[in-house]
Design an enzyme around this catalytic site. Structure first.
Site: not given
Ligand code: FMN
Length: 365
Positions: A75-77, A122, A125, A233, A262, A286, A313
């Site tokens: 979210m906040d790279k 997403n 990358g 992770k 992830n 999600g 999720g």
């Molecule tokens: C747009 C987007 C970018 C993400 N970028 C990263 C990332 O840079 N590094 C990482 O470890 N996970 C990344 N994730 C994965 C999230 O940290 C998380 O593990 C994953 O989305 C599952 O959680 P959620 O269902 O709450 O989104 C990203 C997810 C999304 C949707």
């Protein structure tokens, strides 16, 4: 209630319609607003009064977390909102993923909302400004490891630079670790993004063993008295045998926690209305991930004393409770924040904690 009405009923519909539905532009603008919020002490105080009520502090891997729910990586790279996440209710923020060298990520469009399914797809990358830039930003914010300059612990997620060959991955991760260890309360090793070619092969037993051993050894060189904890992770798409192997490597290699999970390459649980977008390449998050993430967290937590940070999720407080019930030590959200906003975080912070969620060794390991 006010948060729920404000975000879910008013702000979210506006955000989902803005910029002709270009989800990445909305993300960038929202992050900019959050960064601006972080520049104003009175605004931060007002936001915190509304959003930040931590009910369940917990010590994990020796780190005192003021609340159970954190902001997931991605979210906040670049850490632009680092000063604001605590006031928005998060008990920690995992910044990054950053890579040793700055890189642009994949071509746009690369971020898609799947509203009927409560999901996001997403293939960013690892677009990021690099480890150096994040270190400079954290230094400018007065952050040092353990000093709580922004009120909450900060994790930093590191990944492999795309142009660096897989065979040289360890050196690339080490370079990011060295640059960021002075600022991070923990370092998350991201070997599970589906959007960097070959990255997930770093989860394989022998490869992961070498990587974790090198990173943990480096943390001990950098700070022999109190090495920064390394978390790993993992992907939700690993078979049980691969999860078991990764777990064994983490335990024997000195990792202090596992973050599960992830995004998934799977396409289960999608509404028909989202079929076209779901055909895009990338990782899904999600609601379609809720069930699998819970299975993976349960599988891991039942087999280890290492803390398992549950992510994937969490769209409702019940989803968060379910992860705690199967043994998650902490929670993280990304997609749930897009759909539920600060109200979801507030609801998760109010969660009752099960009577004996984790063994004492897991909660304080
Ligand atoms: C747009 C987007 C970018 C993400 N970028 C990263 C990332 O840079 N590094 C990482 O470890 N996970 C990344 N994730 C994965 C999230 O940290 C998380 O593990 C994953 O989305 C599952 O959680 P959620 O269902 O709450 O989104 C990203 C997810 C999304 C949707």
């Amino acid at each position: 209630m006010i948060l729920d009405l404000g975000y879910r009923r008013v702000l979210r519909p506006l955000l989902f319609r803005a910029y002709d539905g270009d989800a990445e532009r909305v993300h960038d603008q929202t992050l900019r607003a959050i960064a601006r919020l972080g520049e104003s002490a009175p605004a931060l105080r007002a936001t915190a009064a509304l959003c930040a009520r931590h009910h369940h502090p917990r010590t994990v891997a020796g780190i005192a977390f003021p609340g159970l729910v954190g902001l997931a990586a991605g979210m906040d790279k670049n850490g632009v909102g680092v000063r604001a996440w605590g006031s928005l209710g998060f008990g920690h923020a995992e910044l990054g993923t950053v890579t040793a060298q700055p890189q642009p990520g994949n071509p746009r469009p690369r971020l898609f909302r799947l509203p009927a399914s409560g999901g996001v797809l997403n293939r960013m990358g690892f677009n990021n400004a690099g480890a150096e830039a994040l270190a400079d930003r954290l230094a400018a914010a007065g952050v040092r490891r353990g000093n709580r300059a922004v009120g909450i612990p900060l994790g930093v997620s590191i990944g492999k630079t795309k142009t660096v060959p897989l065979a040289e991955a360890t050196g690339d991760y080490l370079s990011s670790l060295r640059r960021l260890a002075p600022y991070a309360d923990y370092v998350a090793v991201n070997v599970s993004s589906p959007n960097t070619p070959g990255l997930r092969s770093l989860q394989d037993g022998d490869t992961l063993r070498e990587l974790v051993a090198a990173l943990v050894a480096e943390t001990r060189l950098l700070d022999p008295d109190d090495p920064v904890p390394v978390f790993v992770k993992v992907a939700p798409d690993l078979a049980e045998s691969a999860l078991e192997e990764a777990l064994a490597v983490c335990e024997s290699g000195g990792a202090r926690g596992i973050i599960a999970t992830n995004t998934t390459l799977g396409r289960d649980g999608l509404a028909a209305a989202d079929a076209a977008r779901a055909a895009e390449a990338g990782g899904l998050s999600g609601s379609p991930l809720t069930r699998r993430a819970r299975q993976v967290v349960a599988f891991l937590a039942a087999r280890t004393e290492l803390p398992v940070i549950g992510v994937g999720g969490i769209m409702t407080a019940a989803d968060g409770q379910a992860l705690l019930d199967v043994g998650a030590a902490l929670l993280q959200v990304y997609t749930g924040y897009i759909f539920g906003g600060p109200a979801l975080v507030a609801e998760l912070n109010r969660l009752p904690v099960p009577a004996d969620p984790t063994s004492p060794s897991r909660s304080t390991a």
